[in-house]
Scaffold this motif. Structure first.
Motif, PDB file in Angstrom:
ATOM      1  N   LYS A 141       0.857  -1.184   0.000  1.00  0.00           N
ATOM      2  CA  LYS A 141       0.000   0.000   0.000  1.00  0.00           C
ATOM      3  C   LYS A 141       0.891   1.230   0.000  1.00  0.00           C
ATOM      4  CE  LYS A 141      -3.478   2.402  -0.505  1.00  0.00           C
ATOM      5  NZ  LYS A 141      -4.127   2.370  -1.824  1.00  0.00           N
ATOM      6  N   ASP A 159      -0.281  -2.988  10.287  1.00  0.00           N
ATOM      7  CA  ASP A 159      -0.659  -4.227   9.614  1.00  0.00           C
ATOM      8  C   ASP A 159      -1.535  -5.028  10.567  1.00  0.00           C
ATOM      9  OD1 ASP A 159      -0.861  -6.584   8.209  1.00  0.00           O
ATOM     10  OD2 ASP A 159       1.269  -6.709   7.707  1.00  0.00           O
ATOM     11  N   THR A 163      -5.211  -6.045   6.695  1.00  0.00           N
ATOM     12  CA  THR A 163      -5.252  -4.705   6.105  1.00  0.00           C
ATOM     13  C   THR A 163      -3.978  -3.938   6.436  1.00  0.00           C
ATOM     14  OG1 THR A 163      -7.669  -4.613   6.279  1.00  0.00           O
ATOM     15  CG2 THR A 163      -6.514  -2.515   6.015  1.00  0.00           C
ATOM     16  N   TYR A 165      -2.428  -0.107   6.681  1.00  0.00           N
ATOM     17  CA  TYR A 165      -2.731   1.320   6.758  1.00  0.00           C
ATOM     18  C   TYR A 165      -1.408   2.084   6.701  1.00  0.00           C
ATOM     19  CZ  TYR A 165      -7.339  -0.073   8.552  1.00  0.00           C
ATOM     20  OH  TYR A 165      -8.583  -0.637   8.703  1.00  0.00           O
ATOM     21  N   ASN A 167       0.403   5.835   6.716  1.00  0.00           N
ATOM     22  CA  ASN A 167      -0.041   7.086   7.291  1.00  0.00           C
ATOM     23  C   ASN A 167       1.082   8.109   7.404  1.00  0.00           C
ATOM     24  OD1 ASN A 167      -1.217   9.082   9.019  1.00  0.00           O
ATOM     25  ND2 ASN A 167      -2.540   7.543   9.926  1.00  0.00           N
ATOM     26  N   SER A 176      -5.275   2.868   2.749  1.00  0.00           N
ATOM     27  CA  SER A 176      -5.331   1.486   3.230  1.00  0.00           C
ATOM     28  C   SER A 176      -5.660   0.520   2.103  1.00  0.00           C
ATOM     29  CB  SER A 176      -6.361   1.348   4.350  1.00  0.00           C
ATOM     30  OG  SER A 176      -7.673   1.580   3.861  1.00  0.00           O
ATOM     31  N   THR A 178      -6.954  -3.792   1.786  1.00  0.00           N
ATOM     32  CA  THR A 178      -7.326  -5.036   2.469  1.00  0.00           C
ATOM     33  C   THR A 178      -7.203  -6.198   1.498  1.00  0.00           C
ATOM     34  OG1 THR A 178      -8.872  -3.870   3.919  1.00  0.00           O
ATOM     35  CG2 THR A 178      -9.171  -6.249   3.697  1.00  0.00           C
TER      36      THR A 178
END
Length: 242
Positions: A141, A159, A163, A165, A167, A176, A178
């Motif tokens: 991601k 993690d 998923t 994320y 940031n 994010s 999934t």
């Protein structure tokens, strides 16, 4: 005669203005590095010391890491995790491995990377995807950054095992992804996180990091906000805005 001193300044600042007084959860915190204070010390509870390879250069409250100058934390990857850095956002097409245990195409581990104007999270995921295909490779991601002017920022990846994320709290950016089907994260305990470099030889571009944290679980939004608030204050007392 007893003298009492009263102050409106927060207690942790009075107790140790240049110290380590976290007001956030340390549940699952495996590694905490504050590189303006020490390159070797792990400030996590019972953390001991990490191994410094080469000679990272410390300027002010940031350490400059290269492919031959980095920290080996000795901390193994886990199924769920949170990786956090206070690092300078630099432009360039190369890969700046802020925190990584990536070794090879088969030993992917997990990484938080600055690359080509983006903050990227890589993690080894396995399973069968929604299309019925076997998946055993990196799950990624990436988050496009809006500031690449060498300014410091609070950067993280969480993690959950399903998923990712990614940031940039400083710029209030989050993205994010999934995994589908039964695909989820895979942990290889033989892979240990490094700060400022991957496990590959010569595969890391120079990066500048002031702090790094590794949790063996995925923090909640509220917990991550608490960590950010602490470090925002910690660095502001050193005239550094994140």
């Amino acid at each position: 005669m007893v003298m009492t001193i009263k102050s409106n300044i927060p207690g942790d600042v009075i107790a140790n203005p240049d110290g380590w007084n976290p007001g956030f959860t340390m549940d699952g915190l495996s590694y905490a590095g504050l590189f303006g204070r020490s390159l070797t010390k792990n400030f996590a509870p019972g953390g001991g010391y990490a191994a410094v390879v080469g000679s990272p250069v410390v300027t002010g409250h940031f350490a400059d890491f290269t492919g031959s100058n980095y920290i080996d934390t000795g901390i193994s990857t886990t199924k769920n995790a949170t990786l956090i850095t206070v690092a300078k956002r630099k432009s360039g097409a190369g890969r700046q491995f802020l925190i990584s245990c990536f070794q090879s195409g088969e030993n992917i581990g997990r990484s938080l990377v600055l690359e080509g104007g983006s903050l990227s999270a890589y993690s080894h995921y396995k399973g069968v995807d929604a299309g019925g295909k076997t998946f055993n490779t990196w799950f990624i991601k990436a988050l496009t950054l809006t500031a690449l002017d060498d300014s410091p920022a609070f950067l993280s990846v969480r993690d959950t095992g399903k998923t990712l994320y990614t940031n940039d709290k400083t710029s209030n950016l989050v993205s994010s992804a999934t995994a589908s089907g039964t695909v989820e994260s895979f942990a290889d305990a033989a892979l240990h996180y490094r700060i400022g470099k991957s496990l590959q030889s010569g595969a890391s571009d120079p990066c500048s990091i002031g702090a790094a944290l590794i949790y063996n679980r995925s923090l909640s939004d509220e917990e991550l906000n608490d960590v950010y608030a602490y470090f925002k204050g910690y660095f502001s007392r050193r005239a550094i805005s994140i």
